[in-house]
Motif scaffolding. Structure first.
Motif, PDB file in Angstrom:
ATOM      1  N   GLN A  72       0.898   3.331  14.171  1.00  0.00           N
ATOM      2  CA  GLN A  72       0.393   2.870  13.224  1.00  0.00           C
ATOM      3  C   GLN A  72       1.107   3.778  11.401  1.00  0.00           C
ATOM      4  O   GLN A  72       0.656   4.467  11.463  1.00  0.00           O
ATOM      5  CB  GLN A  72      -1.254   2.087  12.950  1.00  0.00           C
ATOM      6  CG  GLN A  72      -1.149   1.212  11.823  1.00  0.00           C
ATOM      7  CD  GLN A  72      -0.677  -0.132  12.843  1.00  0.00           C
ATOM      8  OE1 GLN A  72       0.274  -0.779  13.335  1.00  0.00           O
ATOM      9  NE2 GLN A  72      -0.880  -1.097  11.523  1.00  0.00           N
ATOM     10  N   TRP A  73       1.945   2.802  11.281  1.00  0.00           N
ATOM     11  CA  TRP A  73       1.803   2.962   9.991  1.00  0.00           C
ATOM     12  C   TRP A  73       0.815   3.217   8.933  1.00  0.00           C
ATOM     13  O   TRP A  73       0.432   2.745   8.905  1.00  0.00           O
ATOM     14  CB  TRP A  73       2.701   2.986   9.099  1.00  0.00           C
ATOM     15  CG  TRP A  73       4.586   2.311   9.811  1.00  0.00           C
ATOM     16  CD1 TRP A  73       5.039   1.644  10.033  1.00  0.00           C
ATOM     17  CD2 TRP A  73       5.663   3.234   9.136  1.00  0.00           C
ATOM     18  NE1 TRP A  73       6.719   2.179  10.542  1.00  0.00           N
ATOM     19  CE2 TRP A  73       6.586   2.174  10.053  1.00  0.00           C
ATOM     20  CE3 TRP A  73       5.622   4.823   8.925  1.00  0.00           C
ATOM     21  CZ2 TRP A  73       7.445   3.732   9.842  1.00  0.00           C
ATOM     22  CZ3 TRP A  73       6.813   5.950   9.411  1.00  0.00           C
ATOM     23  CH2 TRP A  73       7.768   4.654   9.564  1.00  0.00           C
ATOM     24  N   GLU A  74       1.122   4.695   8.055  1.00  0.00           N
ATOM     25  CA  GLU A  74      -0.572   4.312   7.272  1.00  0.00           C
ATOM     26  C   GLU A  74      -0.495   3.481   5.833  1.00  0.00           C
ATOM     27  O   GLU A  74       0.540   3.371   6.162  1.00  0.00           O
ATOM     28  CB  GLU A  74      -0.684   6.297   6.151  1.00  0.00           C
ATOM     29  CG  GLU A  74      -1.104   7.564   7.571  1.00  0.00           C
ATOM     30  CD  GLU A  74      -2.057   7.465   8.686  1.00  0.00           C
ATOM     31  OE1 GLU A  74      -2.854   6.858   8.118  1.00  0.00           O
ATOM     32  OE2 GLU A  74      -1.829   7.227   9.253  1.00  0.00           O
ATOM     33  N   LYS A  75      -1.867   2.933   5.831  1.00  0.00           N
ATOM     34  CA  LYS A  75      -2.141   2.052   4.557  1.00  0.00           C
ATOM     35  C   LYS A  75      -3.114   3.241   3.539  1.00  0.00           C
ATOM     36  O   LYS A  75      -2.786   2.075   2.357  1.00  0.00           O
ATOM     37  CB  LYS A  75      -3.050   1.466   5.420  1.00  0.00           C
ATOM     38  CG  LYS A  75      -2.056   0.388   6.698  1.00  0.00           C
ATOM     39  CD  LYS A  75      -3.011  -1.029   7.270  1.00  0.00           C
ATOM     40  CE  LYS A  75      -2.086  -2.058   7.975  1.00  0.00           C
ATOM     41  NZ  LYS A  75      -3.055  -2.831   8.202  1.00  0.00           N
ATOM     42  N   GLU A  76      -2.803   4.002   3.700  1.00  0.00           N
ATOM     43  CA  GLU A  76      -3.870   5.321   2.731  1.00  0.00           C
ATOM     44  C   GLU A  76      -2.466   5.218   1.233  1.00  0.00           C
ATOM     45  O   GLU A  76      -1.462   5.539   1.759  1.00  0.00           O
ATOM     46  CB  GLU A  76      -4.955   5.867   3.012  1.00  0.00           C
ATOM     47  CG  GLU A  76      -5.750   5.474   4.304  1.00  0.00           C
ATOM     48  CD  GLU A  76      -6.166   4.238   3.656  1.00  0.00           C
ATOM     49  OE1 GLU A  76      -6.579   4.334   2.669  1.00  0.00           O
ATOM     50  OE2 GLU A  76      -7.469   3.574   4.384  1.00  0.00           O
ATOM     51  N   LYS A 102      -2.983  -5.268  15.308  1.00  0.00           N
ATOM     52  CA  LYS A 102      -1.699  -4.553  15.976  1.00  0.00           C
ATOM     53  C   LYS A 102      -1.037  -5.225  16.677  1.00  0.00           C
ATOM     54  O   LYS A 102      -1.060  -4.354  18.178  1.00  0.00           O
ATOM     55  CB  LYS A 102      -2.230  -2.367  16.759  1.00  0.00           C
ATOM     56  CG  LYS A 102      -2.805  -1.948  15.402  1.00  0.00           C
ATOM     57  CD  LYS A 102      -3.670  -0.787  15.989  1.00  0.00           C
ATOM     58  CE  LYS A 102      -4.136   0.158  14.401  1.00  0.00           C
ATOM     59  NZ  LYS A 102      -5.182   1.002  15.039  1.00  0.00           N
ATOM     60  N   CYS A 131       5.474  -0.258  16.442  1.00  0.00           N
ATOM     61  CA  CYS A 131       3.938  -0.119  15.972  1.00  0.00           C
ATOM     62  C   CYS A 131       3.053  -0.377  17.276  1.00  0.00           C
ATOM     63  O   CYS A 131       3.577  -1.742  17.435  1.00  0.00           O
ATOM     64  CB  CYS A 131       3.643  -0.541  14.549  1.00  0.00           C
ATOM     65  SG  CYS A 131       3.980  -0.156  13.126  1.00  0.00           S
ATOM     66  N   LYS A 158       0.679  -0.954  -0.157  1.00  0.00           N
ATOM     67  CA  LYS A 158       0.256   0.323   0.206  1.00  0.00           C
ATOM     68  C   LYS A 158       0.938   1.138  -0.468  1.00  0.00           C
ATOM     69  O   LYS A 158       0.429   2.157  -0.891  1.00  0.00           O
ATOM     70  CB  LYS A 158      -0.945   0.042   1.334  1.00  0.00           C
ATOM     71  CG  LYS A 158      -2.065  -1.193   0.697  1.00  0.00           C
ATOM     72  CD  LYS A 158      -2.818  -1.224   1.985  1.00  0.00           C
ATOM     73  CE  LYS A 158      -3.728  -2.301   1.899  1.00  0.00           C
ATOM     74  NZ  LYS A 158      -4.932  -2.097   2.486  1.00  0.00           N
ATOM     75  N   THR A 159       1.881   0.748   0.626  1.00  0.00           N
ATOM     76  CA  THR A 159       2.828   1.919   0.929  1.00  0.00           C
ATOM     77  C   THR A 159       4.390   2.349  -0.441  1.00  0.00           C
ATOM     78  O   THR A 159       4.364   3.577  -0.454  1.00  0.00           O
ATOM     79  CB  THR A 159       3.395   2.390   2.106  1.00  0.00           C
ATOM     80  OG1 THR A 159       4.323   1.320   2.980  1.00  0.00           O
ATOM     81  CG2 THR A 159       2.011   2.656   3.527  1.00  0.00           C
ATOM     82  N   SER A 178      -0.302  -6.080  11.755  1.00  0.00           N
ATOM     83  CA  SER A 178      -1.122  -4.986  11.129  1.00  0.00           C
ATOM     84  C   SER A 178      -2.348  -4.545  11.211  1.00  0.00           C
ATOM     85  O   SER A 178      -2.930  -3.671  11.481  1.00  0.00           O
ATOM     86  CB  SER A 178      -0.271  -4.403   9.836  1.00  0.00           C
ATOM     87  OG  SER A 178      -1.021  -4.597   9.557  1.00  0.00           O
TER      88      SER A 178
END
Length: 192
Positions: free
Chosen positions: A188-192, A138, A183, A76-77, A135
């Motif tokens: 949390q790392w952004e997933k968008e 979490k 995390c 995703k990223t 993830s």
């Protein structure tokens, strides 16, 4: 003894075999109507002490593009960021940190392991254990692998999957690793 290398990267003794015995076995399965077994990994020739081994044959390109599995976050990223660390607090690698990524992180002595404890002979070469980050929930987990020797989580045998918490200690061989998350609920790392 002169060794010969076949086109698939296997070495064999031509005085004992007319053609590569590894490739011959794989093609024999096809000829008998059975599913072909992949040829054995490239073998290394016998060499004199101090002599460098020949470079490995490059892997065949995959048809249809890259076939490497990527983590959900990476998909995703575009990057596979660190989600936590295992820090060696006792053993030959004392003071060294090992980055944890989303998904499964395998522990072993082998160079291909995510957490490579190369100097600890009591650690299995591959898959002594696994540290996983989920993830979606979490949460971090520790699980035993297929290695022969036991691992211990906070002094107790690790015989099944356990949730990991900050500062938990994982022991194997003469090595102790301490868990440090990045995390979780707070980040949390952004997933968008």
């Amino acid at each position: 003894m002169d060794m010969k290398r076949c086109p698939n990267g296997h070495f064999y003794d031509p005085s004992l075999h007319r053609e590569c015995p590894y490739c011959k076995g794989a093609s024999a399965n096809v000829n008998l109507g059975r599913a072909a077994q992949p040829p054995a990994g490239a073998t290394m020739p016998v060499r004199q002490a101090g002599q460098m081994p020949p470079p490995p044959a490059p892997p065949a390109p995959a048809a249809g593009g890259p076939q490497k599995t990527v983590a959900v976050i990476q998909q995703k990223t575009g990057i596979n960021p660190v989600v936590g660390w295992m820090v060696c607090v006792d053993g030959l690698d004392k003071g060294k940190d090992f980055r944890l990524r989303d998904g499964n992180n395998y522990i072993g002595r082998g160079a291909g392991m995510d957490i490579c404890l190369a100097g600890d002979a009591a650690v299995s070469r591959e898959n002594q254990g696994v540290i996983s980050y989920d993830s979606r929930h979490k949460t971090f987990y520790a699980a035993p692998g297929t290695g022969q020797n036991l691992m211990y989580l906070n002094g107790e045998p690790l015989l099944m999957i356990h949730e990991l918490k900050a500062y938990d200690r994982l022991e194997m061989g003469s090595t102790t690793l301490m868990f440090m998350p990045l995390c979780g609920e707070e980040f949390q790392w952004e997933k968008e």
